[in-house]
Design an enzyme around this catalytic site. Structure first.
Site, PDB file in Angstrom:
ATOM      1  N   HIS A  34       0.832  -1.209   0.000  1.00 62.88           N
ATOM      2  CA  HIS A  34       0.000   0.000   0.000  1.00 62.88           C
ATOM      3  C   HIS A  34       0.868   1.262   0.000  1.00 62.88           C
ATOM      4  O   HIS A  34       1.243   1.758   1.054  1.00 62.88           O
ATOM      5  CB  HIS A  34      -0.899   0.002   1.241  1.00 62.88           C
ATOM      6  CG  HIS A  34      -1.785  -1.200   1.336  1.00 62.88           C
ATOM      7  ND1 HIS A  34      -1.320  -2.425   1.728  1.00 62.88           N
ATOM      8  CD2 HIS A  34      -3.109  -1.343   1.080  1.00 62.88           C
ATOM      9  CE1 HIS A  34      -2.327  -3.295   1.707  1.00 62.88           C
ATOM     10  NE2 HIS A  34      -3.421  -2.672   1.324  1.00 62.88           N
ATOM     11  N   HIS A 265      -4.045   3.181  -3.356  1.00 60.49           N
ATOM     12  CA  HIS A 265      -4.268   2.641  -2.003  1.00 60.49           C
ATOM     13  C   HIS A 265      -3.509   1.335  -1.765  1.00 60.49           C
ATOM     14  O   HIS A 265      -2.760   1.235  -0.793  1.00 60.49           O
ATOM     15  CB  HIS A 265      -5.768   2.417  -1.741  1.00 60.49           C
ATOM     16  CG  HIS A 265      -6.009   1.547  -0.557  1.00 60.49           C
ATOM     17  ND1 HIS A 265      -6.158   2.042   0.715  1.00 60.49           N
ATOM     18  CD2 HIS A 265      -6.052   0.189  -0.418  1.00 60.49           C
ATOM     19  CE1 HIS A 265      -6.298   1.039   1.560  1.00 60.49           C
ATOM     20  NE2 HIS A 265      -6.233  -0.089   0.895  1.00 60.49           N
ATOM     21  N   GLU A 412     -17.507  -3.879  24.744  1.00 57.48           N
ATOM     22  CA  GLU A 412     -16.656  -5.078  24.848  1.00 57.48           C
ATOM     23  C   GLU A 412     -15.478  -5.028  23.880  1.00 57.48           C
ATOM     24  O   GLU A 412     -14.356  -5.398  24.218  1.00 57.48           O
ATOM     25  CB  GLU A 412     -17.478  -6.355  24.571  1.00 57.48           C
ATOM     26  CG  GLU A 412     -18.591  -6.623  25.572  1.00 57.48           C
ATOM     27  CD  GLU A 412     -19.873  -5.862  25.235  1.00 57.48           C
ATOM     28  OE1 GLU A 412     -19.926  -5.198  24.174  1.00 57.48           O
ATOM     29  OE2 GLU A 412     -20.831  -5.930  26.035  1.00 57.48           O
ATOM     30  N   HIS A 474     -28.327 -15.134  25.253  1.00 62.70           N
ATOM     31  CA  HIS A 474     -27.273 -14.984  26.253  1.00 62.70           C
ATOM     32  C   HIS A 474     -26.523 -16.290  26.535  1.00 62.70           C
ATOM     33  O   HIS A 474     -25.601 -16.301  27.338  1.00 62.70           O
ATOM     34  CB  HIS A 474     -27.880 -14.465  27.572  1.00 62.70           C
ATOM     35  CG  HIS A 474     -28.165 -12.984  27.527  1.00 62.70           C
ATOM     36  ND1 HIS A 474     -28.882 -12.407  26.507  1.00 62.70           N
ATOM     37  CD2 HIS A 474     -27.825 -11.985  28.361  1.00 62.70           C
ATOM     38  CE1 HIS A 474     -28.971 -11.112  26.721  1.00 62.70           C
ATOM     39  NE2 HIS A 474     -28.332 -10.825  27.834  1.00 62.70           N
TER      40      HIS A 474
HETATM   41  C1  TPP Z   1     -11.489  -4.472   9.945  1.00 60.79           C
HETATM   42  C2  TPP Z   1     -10.958  -4.331   8.553  1.00 60.79           C
HETATM   43  N1  TPP Z   1     -11.826  -4.358   7.535  1.00 60.79           N
HETATM   44  C3  TPP Z   1     -11.368  -4.297   6.255  1.00 60.79           C
HETATM   45  C4  TPP Z   1     -10.037  -4.185   6.002  1.00 60.79           C
HETATM   46  C5  TPP Z   1      -9.518  -4.156   4.565  1.00 60.79           C
HETATM   47  N2  TPP Z   1      -9.021  -2.816   4.254  1.00 60.79           N
HETATM   48  C6  TPP Z   1      -7.726  -2.510   4.343  1.00 60.79           C
HETATM   49  S1  TPP Z   1      -7.421  -0.909   4.019  1.00 60.79           S
HETATM   50  C7  TPP Z   1      -9.048  -0.599   3.734  1.00 60.79           C
HETATM   51  C8  TPP Z   1      -9.503   0.780   3.358  1.00 60.79           C
HETATM   52  C9  TPP Z   1      -9.020   1.768   4.327  1.00 60.79           C
HETATM   53  O1  TPP Z   1      -9.261   3.055   3.887  1.00 60.79           O
HETATM   54  P1  TPP Z   1      -8.461   4.243   4.547  1.00 60.79           P
HETATM   55  O2  TPP Z   1      -8.411   4.052   5.991  1.00 60.79           O
HETATM   56  O3  TPP Z   1      -9.046   5.490   4.040  1.00 60.79           O
HETATM   57  O4  TPP Z   1      -6.993   4.041   4.025  1.00 60.79           O
HETATM   58  P2  TPP Z   1      -6.318   4.746   2.766  1.00 60.79           P
HETATM   59  O5  TPP Z   1      -7.152   4.395   1.566  1.00 60.79           O
HETATM   60  O6  TPP Z   1      -6.303   6.174   3.042  1.00 60.79           O
HETATM   61  O7  TPP Z   1      -4.963   4.116   2.698  1.00 60.79           O
HETATM   62  C10 TPP Z   1      -9.804  -1.746   3.910  1.00 60.79           C
HETATM   63  C11 TPP Z   1     -11.271  -1.796   3.732  1.00 60.79           C
HETATM   64  C12 TPP Z   1      -9.163  -4.177   7.109  1.00 60.79           C
HETATM   65  N3  TPP Z   1      -7.855  -4.128   6.972  1.00 60.79           N
HETATM   66  N4  TPP Z   1      -9.659  -4.219   8.369  1.00 60.79           N
END
Ligand code: TPP
Length: 664
Positions: A34, A265, A412, A474
């Site tokens: 990334h 990204h 939680e 529960h």
């Molecule tokens: C809990 C979770 N859900 C989905 C992902 C997959 N994922 C990795 S980065 C991303 C998008 C994140 O967007 P942003 O925070 O804006 O990062 P940027 O594009 O600016 O690098 C996703 C959906 C993850 N790593 N963790």
């Protein structure tokens, strides 16, 4: 260039570009990763690490260092680039060149324990942010005990849009706003881009208002303007509230054709775009070649922190609290602990009280919390049910951090991550309670406790249909199986007070998370032997040895031990010799040597009884064995009626035993 960078110090721009090129070249070499986020946040990171963060790479474990958490863990190259530039010994350029390769400490996402300076594992979005709350909380707790000359540091977080969209962020920001964790500073990479494209596809929340409503100090800046970054950080440090800095940035900053798009990204920019970026940013160096003057500027930043470290070392050496401080940091159990625990267990073996194991846990905690000064208890609004608070515990509040009990609220998921942060920070042994069924709500945090091998103790009560009338929502069914299938996690389901105390003893001595699955309902005590051996530490053992040849083995855990013991004595009257094996912790039992396991399980037909789903039991009972438990959701009603209704009874065990013996 897409926007004008301004800085008092032109060197800053070069320092930031060093991060950008390391990131884009490493992702290109790995052919995955990334680049966009590190390129977009390089300016923020440069100002932050150059002028604010107090870490000293030669002493990466300095207890009073500032903590930095890259919550947007996919941007891991930002962290690795910083570590290389700052001169961490375990981050040579070789490791950057081998980004994302097996056996290098530059994994796809930052992994705690792989490289020094990685404060926590991140990748599941939002986790880092909530974990950082635990670190900032620990700072307050430690500072209130040991004073600002030993504990006085900030926790900085870089979080992305994704971190703020995740539900856990809501719990974490509310909690930290409530406790006024003023030394927590989040730098939000507000680039309005995530994987699918613009964040406007799915989000129109006003984050500033959201944070403000939770009691945060907020600012909005241009994340490429070094002066603004600098001023914002100064303001944030002065605030008496936790602070959010919205950094307006461009993802993939510097890439002439792709910046500002989701294409940067999570994929390499490609040779052509990297070439164009070199031209646009005036960077003529080969990949992974950082000019010595830029490296020197980066290294210079550690001269100041070296001095700060030395000053702190002196403070510690001269402090009358030195010994106690180190006991907290190392989480060593005091000498008196074992003596007190053993005498408690001895007493319980004599008294054999009938108690719910949640009560047994509280009774044990009374002993533990008297001798161990650095346990940090808490519950997600179920204190009276989880029985996690002991007589002398004091609740912490925004104006008083000298206490040792936390009301996490009904949060939680954040509770799990906050406890991870507390364990990572060092100083306290965190334990926190909720109902076992709601382990689902904090599953992602539990998983990270296990992945990072953290000493976090989850007190999960109301562990089966035995909780009765609250009904199927529960009543945990599949939860034991899910948790047992998690690597590096000890799930212990004790049967009586002695096993519960032994379970706590194991948990306190293990460098990995422990889940205590505890009953709501009262359970008979069975352990009264003289030996002081901690039997739970072996995971499983024979609870009642038959005097003659064993015909059958009944394996049970927790509340079902009572049924197994009763069945065993009734079978004896019918001439069938059944040994009962208590198996409170599969993980620990599986680690025992083969001969011990064979001896315990016996070379005979086996039955397992547990008021939960069957998954996993076949490894102990074999294909022909019989499992008595749940194969549906539970129901609402008195516990005894439910056991009858679902056929988890002494009679069922006896019938199964007899039918098994006919087959063999
Ligand atoms: C809990 C979770 N859900 C989905 C992902 C997959 N994922 C990795 S980065 C991303 C998008 C994140 O967007 P942003 O925070 O804006 O990062 P940027 O594009 O600016 O690098 C996703 C959906 C993850 N790593 N963790």
């Amino acid at each position: 260039m897409q926007s004008q960078m301004r800085s008092k110090d032109n060197n800053n721009l070069l320092m930031a570009n060093a991060i950008r090129f390391l990131a884009m070249d490493a992702v290109q070499a790995a052919n995955s990763g990334h680049p966009g986020m590190p390129m977009g946040m390089a300016d923020v990171a440069t100002v932050l690490f150059k002028d604010f963060i107090n870490i000293y790479p030669n002493k990466p474990d300095w207890p009073d260092r500032d903590r930095f958490v890259l919550s947007a863990g996919h941007g891991s190259m930002l962290l690795y680039a910083l570590h290389y530039l700052l001169g961490y010994k375990d981050m040579p350029i070789e490791n950057i060149k081998n980004f994302r390769q097996l056996n290098y400490n530059t994994a796809g996402h930052p992994e705690f324990g792989h490289a020094k300076g990685i404060e926590t594992t991140t990748g599941p979005l939002g986790q880092g942010l909530a974990t950082a709350v635990g670190m900032a909380l620990s700072e307050k707790l430690m500072s209130s005990r040991f004073g600002a000359n030993l504990v006085n540091h900030y926790t900085y977080v870089i979080a992305g849009d994704g971190c703020l969209q995740e539900g856990i962020s809501h719990e974490a920001i509310e909690f930290s706003g409530h406790l006024k964790l003023s030394k927590l500073i989040i730098l939000w990479d507000n680039n309005e881009i995530s994987i699918d494209g613009s964040t406007s596809l799915s989000n129109s929340a006003n984050q500033i208002k959201r944070f403000k409503a939770a009691g945060w100090h907020t600012q909005i800046i241009d994340g490429h303007n070094h002066d603004e970054i600098n001023t914002a950080l100064i303001n944030a440090k002065k605030s008496r509230k936790p602070s959010l800095i919205s950094c307006k940035t461009k993802i993939g900053y510097g890439a002439p054709n792709l910046a500002g798009t989701s294409k940067t990204h999570g994929a390499p920019l490609g040779d052509d775009e990297i070439k164009a970026t070199r031209k646009a940013l005036g960077w003529s160096n080969e990949p992974f070649d950082i000019p010595s003057n830029i490296l020197a500027d980066w290294k210079k930043t550690t001269e100041k922190t070296k001095e700060l470290y030395k000053e702190w070392e002196k403070n510690l050496a001269e402090s009358p609290k030195r010994k106690r401080f180190l006991t907290f940091i190392d989480s060593n159990l005091p000498n008196s602990y074992q003596r007190k625990m053993n005498s408690f267990i001895k007493k319980m073996k004599q008294e054999m009280p009938k108690l719910a194991t949640r009560q047994s846990s509280q009774k044990t905690l009374e002993v533990i919390n008297q001798v161990i000064g650095n346990t940090l208890g808490g519950s997600a609004d179920l204190t009276g049910s989880n029985l996690t608070k002991t007589t002398n515990m004091k609740t912490i509040s925004a104006s008083k951090f000298s206490g040792n009990y936390i009301h996490y609220g009904i949060r939680e998921h954040a509770m799990g991550s906050i406890m991870n942060g507390v364990a990572l920070h060092k100083g306290f042994i965190p334990y926190g309670g909720t109902f076992l069924v709601f382990s689902d709500y904090m599953r992602a945090s539990i998983r990270l406790s296990a992945l990072m091998s953290l000493k976090v103790i989850y007190v999960l009560t109301h562990d089966s249909i035995g909780l009765g009338e609250d009904g199927p929502t529960h009543q945990p069914i599949e939860h034991l199986a899910i948790l047992r299938s998690t690597p590096n996690l000890n799930l212990i389901r004790p049967a009586d007070i002695v096993e519960t105390a032994e379970a706590w003893d194991v948990a306190l001595k293990t460098n990995r998370p422990t889940i205590l699955a505890l009953s709501r309902q009262g359970l008979k005590a069975f352990r009264s032997e003289k030996s002081t051996e901690n039997k739970v530490a072996r995971g499983g053992y024979i609870l009642n040895k038959v005097s003659t040849k064993r015909d059958i083995t009944i394996i049970a855990t927790g509340s079902e031990i009572e049924l197994a013991m009763e069945a065993s004595s009734l079978l004896h009257e019918d001439g069938i010799e059944a040994s009962v094996v208590s198996l409170p912790c599969w993980e620990l039992f599986d680690q025992q040597d083969g001969s011990y396991k064979k001896e315990v399980l016996g070379n005979c037909p086996r039955i397992a009884v547990e008021a939960a789903c069957e998954m996993g039991w076949s490894k102990y009972i074999g294909e022909k064995g019989i499992f008595i438990g749940m194969n549906s959701f539970g129901a609402s009603g008195p516990a005894s009626d439910l056991y009858e209704h679902f056929g988890i009874t002494t009679k069922a065990i006896m019938t199964s035993a007899k039918s098994l013996l006919k087959q063999f």
